[in-house]
Motif scaffolding. Sequence first.
Motif, PDB file in Angstrom:
ATOM      1  N   GLU A  13       0.832  -1.215   0.000  1.00  0.00           N
ATOM      2  CA  GLU A  13       0.000   0.000   0.000  1.00  0.00           C
ATOM      3  C   GLU A  13       0.862   1.258   0.000  1.00  0.00           C
ATOM      4  N   SER A  34       2.317   1.774  -3.486  1.00  0.00           N
ATOM      5  CA  SER A  34       1.278   2.220  -4.413  1.00  0.00           C
ATOM      6  C   SER A  34       0.966   3.697  -4.231  1.00  0.00           C
ATOM      7  N   LEU A  35       0.879   4.136  -2.973  1.00  0.00           N
ATOM      8  CA  LEU A  35       0.528   5.526  -2.682  1.00  0.00           C
ATOM      9  C   LEU A  35       1.675   6.474  -3.006  1.00  0.00           C
ATOM     10  N   TYR A  40      -3.420   1.437 -15.815  1.00  0.00           N
ATOM     11  CA  TYR A  40      -3.256   0.245 -14.970  1.00  0.00           C
ATOM     12  C   TYR A  40      -2.668  -0.904 -15.794  1.00  0.00           C
ATOM     13  N   HIS A  90       0.659   7.398  -6.446  1.00  0.00           N
ATOM     14  CA  HIS A  90      -0.262   8.387  -5.862  1.00  0.00           C
ATOM     15  C   HIS A  90      -1.699   7.895  -5.722  1.00  0.00           C
ATOM     16  N   SER A  91      -1.864   6.582  -5.587  1.00  0.00           N
ATOM     17  CA  SER A  91      -3.201   6.020  -5.413  1.00  0.00           C
ATOM     18  C   SER A  91      -3.084   4.593  -4.887  1.00  0.00           C
ATOM     19  N   LEU A  92      -4.077   4.193  -4.082  1.00  0.00           N
ATOM     20  CA  LEU A  92      -4.111   2.814  -3.592  1.00  0.00           C
ATOM     21  C   LEU A  92      -4.715   1.862  -4.621  1.00  0.00           C
ATOM     22  N   ASN A  93      -5.172   2.403  -5.747  1.00  0.00           N
ATOM     23  CA  ASN A  93      -5.791   1.568  -6.780  1.00  0.00           C
ATOM     24  C   ASN A  93      -4.791   0.619  -7.443  1.00  0.00           C
ATOM     25  N   TYR A  94      -3.500   0.866  -7.219  1.00  0.00           N
ATOM     26  CA  TYR A  94      -2.477   0.055  -7.875  1.00  0.00           C
ATOM     27  C   TYR A  94      -1.833  -0.955  -6.916  1.00  0.00           C
TER      28      TYR A  94
END
Length: 417
Positions: A103, A106-107, A173, A111-115
Amino acid sequence: MSLIKTTLLSGIATVIRMLSGMVVNKVIAVYIGPSGLAMIGNFQNVLNTFVTLSTGGINSGITKYVAEFNGDPKKRNEYLQASFFITLISSLMISLIIIVFKEWFSLKILHSLNYTSIFIVLSITIFFIGLNNYMLAVLNGLKYIRIYIFANILASLSSLVLTTFLTTQFGLYGAILSLVLVHSVALMITVLYLLKKKDIKFNFFLLNVPRRVYVNLLKFSLMSAVSIVTVPLVQLIIRGLIANQVSLESAGYWEALNRVSNMYLLIITTSLTTYYLPRLSEIKNANELQREVIRGYKLILPVVGIILISVYLLKDWIVRILFTNEFQAMSDLFPLQLLGDFLKMSSWILAYLMVAKALTRFFIFSEIISGATYLLFSYLFINSLGVKGVILAYCLMYAIYMVLMVFMYFRVLRVME
């Protein structure tokens, strides 16, 4: 195999890889744009770090010592065994780090937790990535150049198919995921080639490996540790500097320009890796070394010159074909970039001596100096010149690096006399 034959084979592989890269860059440019390309650049820097760490940073060491002791099966197999265990332990440790901090990575990187799921996939595949790089380094050291190059050709074609499909289906993605998965595909290709070579036997796991073997290999870990800290970190800082001081789109132009440079210089860097490193590792005589270096300059620099002149004349066409109209502003950046690339290739012909002769302290010193000067000049010039200031910094950095490499070369000659 001679440098000329290696360069010709590398040229074929490079053309295929360039064409594949052209299609991939076009797909990414159309579906993601300059800002997305900048994010992919961030992930690529971090991925390259993980890939290097997954083998303990000893790939160059594997190639060097396998080539150096190819005539002594016992010593060669000691290095094969030691390097395999270093790769195994390193890849498992990196896998654990990635899964625990998925996490956070990814952040911070994207710059996002979507990855987060991408880092889960990476933690699973990192061992296969390390194993593939280990096998390729062994092939290079054994001078199975044709197998080494053909494996890379098929890997390039696989990357083309995989990246195009995932990017068109899943956008940013999918593009990032493809960077992770393509290494596992490359492993399958490398293994298939190895199975066809009946004379390559990895039956060395019962040897009692001396401590000095691990010490020698871990010198390369130290060199790689410095490289994976300085090079990606410097690029991340500069990319962020451009995004903050100029714009995120400008950071994308800079990333695109670097991708074009990496693409057209592949023929040279591939030849240096596949021929020069094992060849320089073998040489024990100063006169022979001098002849090899002079031969290298006579062959490589004219090729570099022809490539750079061609790229300059075709720069507008290259931008239109490889990217989109959004990237047209990067055409003005080519002249300085090409000068920097010429200085880079001129210095790299000598720089491979540091690896071939395991000059650990000088390697670390030169990496730190080059990274620091790149950052310093970028900070000095970006406010007045924008992205051109960063590229001017690139030229000045490699001019200084060239001076260091010339000093190192004559020092090596004196030691070998």
